[in-house]
Design a protein around this motif. Structure first.
Motif, PDB file in Angstrom:
ATOM      1  N   ARG A   1       5.369   2.265  -1.398  1.00  0.00           N
ATOM      2  CA  ARG A   1       4.570   3.534  -1.621  1.00  0.00           C
ATOM      3  C   ARG A   1       3.948   2.944  -3.128  1.00  0.00           C
ATOM      4  O   ARG A   1       2.750   3.135  -3.128  1.00  0.00           O
ATOM      5  CB  ARG A   1       5.515   4.569  -2.195  1.00  0.00           C
ATOM      6  N   VAL A   2       4.582   2.143  -3.683  1.00  0.00           N
ATOM      7  CA  VAL A   2       3.943   1.512  -5.107  1.00  0.00           C
ATOM      8  C   VAL A   2       2.589   0.794  -4.765  1.00  0.00           C
ATOM      9  O   VAL A   2       1.558   0.856  -5.173  1.00  0.00           O
ATOM     10  CB  VAL A   2       4.711   0.762  -5.996  1.00  0.00           C
ATOM     11  N   ILE A   3       2.818  -0.140  -3.722  1.00  0.00           N
ATOM     12  CA  ILE A   3       1.964  -0.906  -3.198  1.00  0.00           C
ATOM     13  C   ILE A   3       0.721  -0.343  -2.733  1.00  0.00           C
ATOM     14  O   ILE A   3      -0.380  -0.569  -3.107  1.00  0.00           O
ATOM     15  CB  ILE A   3       2.265  -2.156  -2.247  1.00  0.00           C
ATOM     16  N   ALA A   4       0.791   0.735  -1.880  1.00  0.00           N
ATOM     17  CA  ALA A   4      -0.270   1.721  -1.408  1.00  0.00           C
ATOM     18  C   ALA A   4      -0.975   2.272  -2.569  1.00  0.00           C
ATOM     19  O   ALA A   4      -2.286   2.394  -2.405  1.00  0.00           O
ATOM     20  CB  ALA A   4       0.376   2.521  -0.417  1.00  0.00           C
ATOM     21  N   SER A   5      -0.515   2.975  -3.502  1.00  0.00           N
ATOM     22  CA  SER A   5      -0.945   3.445  -4.574  1.00  0.00           C
ATOM     23  C   SER A   5      -1.826   2.731  -5.278  1.00  0.00           C
ATOM     24  O   SER A   5      -2.911   2.994  -5.714  1.00  0.00           O
ATOM     25  CB  SER A   5       0.193   4.265  -5.487  1.00  0.00           C
ATOM     26  N   LEU A   6      -1.320   1.183  -5.821  1.00  0.00           N
ATOM     27  CA  LEU A   6      -1.965   0.425  -6.184  1.00  0.00           C
ATOM     28  C   LEU A   6      -3.197  -0.053  -5.812  1.00  0.00           C
ATOM     29  O   LEU A   6      -4.352  -0.276  -6.298  1.00  0.00           O
ATOM     30  CB  LEU A   6      -1.075  -0.706  -6.926  1.00  0.00           C
ATOM     31  N   LEU A   7      -3.148  -0.073  -4.340  1.00  0.00           N
ATOM     32  CA  LEU A   7      -4.203  -0.586  -3.752  1.00  0.00           C
ATOM     33  C   LEU A   7      -5.442   0.612  -3.493  1.00  0.00           C
ATOM     34  O   LEU A   7      -6.456   0.061  -3.437  1.00  0.00           O
ATOM     35  CB  LEU A   7      -4.008  -0.991  -2.252  1.00  0.00           C
TER      36      LEU A   7
ATOM     37  N   GLU B   1      -6.002   2.219  -6.420  1.00  0.00           N
ATOM     38  CA  GLU B   1      -6.466   2.219  -7.966  1.00  0.00           C
ATOM     39  C   GLU B   1      -7.808   1.479  -8.045  1.00  0.00           C
ATOM     40  O   GLU B   1      -7.547   0.103  -7.646  1.00  0.00           O
ATOM     41  CB  GLU B   1      -5.257   1.862  -8.816  1.00  0.00           C
ATOM     42  N   PRO B   2      -8.745   2.030  -8.473  1.00  0.00           N
ATOM     43  CA  PRO B   2     -10.119   1.331  -8.493  1.00  0.00           C
ATOM     44  C   PRO B   2     -10.076  -0.009  -9.551  1.00  0.00           C
ATOM     45  O   PRO B   2     -10.618  -0.815  -9.285  1.00  0.00           O
ATOM     46  CB  PRO B   2     -11.084   2.267  -8.733  1.00  0.00           C
TER      47      PRO B   2
END
Length: 151
Positions: A78-84, A86-87
């Protein structure tokens, strides 16, 4: 993913603007095969986009920072998906040791960096972060055809 897909991805990493004809010739397959495989790799989500790489000195306006990130429990996906999404995050790497992830941040100003840090820190599953602003580069990877100067 077979050997041809892996070779195709390697060619695209080297030059994502290479023509289908050039890729087909290098891989020893038909243009239709290259076109179909690229489409399948994109449709499956393996290839998520194409980009432009600039020399570091060409991007004089802006700041780069490194953010070390610690993740709570089993929230890594979930964290990786959110960070990917993030512009401000230009690249993301998994690591070992104290930190779980290392994010390279690219922004135009300190104010923008503050906003990116705030957004990242609000992502559910992030336990702790530490950010360092990139000041200077002493060595970059060699480009094609470049050689180290001998002493």
């Amino acid at each position: 993913m077979d050997n041809i897909d892996q070779q195709l991805i390697a060619q695209l990493r080297h030059n994502a603007r290479a023509s289908v004809a050039t890729l087909a010739k290098r891989l020893g397959v038909s243009r239709g095969t290259v076109t179909n495989r690229i489409r399948k790799l994109e449709d499956s989500g393996l290839i998520v986009g194409y980009t432009v790489r600039l020399r570091p000195e060409a991007e004089s306006a802006g700041l780069m920072a490194w953010m070390s990130i610690s993740i709570e429990g089993n929230d890594a996906r979930r964290v990786i998906a959110s960070l990917l999404g993030e512009p401000g995050v230009s690249s993301l790497h998994s690591t070992n040791g104290q930190w779980d992830l290392l994010a390279e941040l690219q922004v135009t100003s300190l104010a923008e960096l503050a906003h990116v840090l705030e957004r990242v820190r609000l992502i559910k599953g992030i336990h702790n972060t530490e950010t360092s602003i990139h000041l200077e580069t002493y060595r970059t990877p060699l480009g094609k055809g470049e050689k180290l100067a001998s002493a």
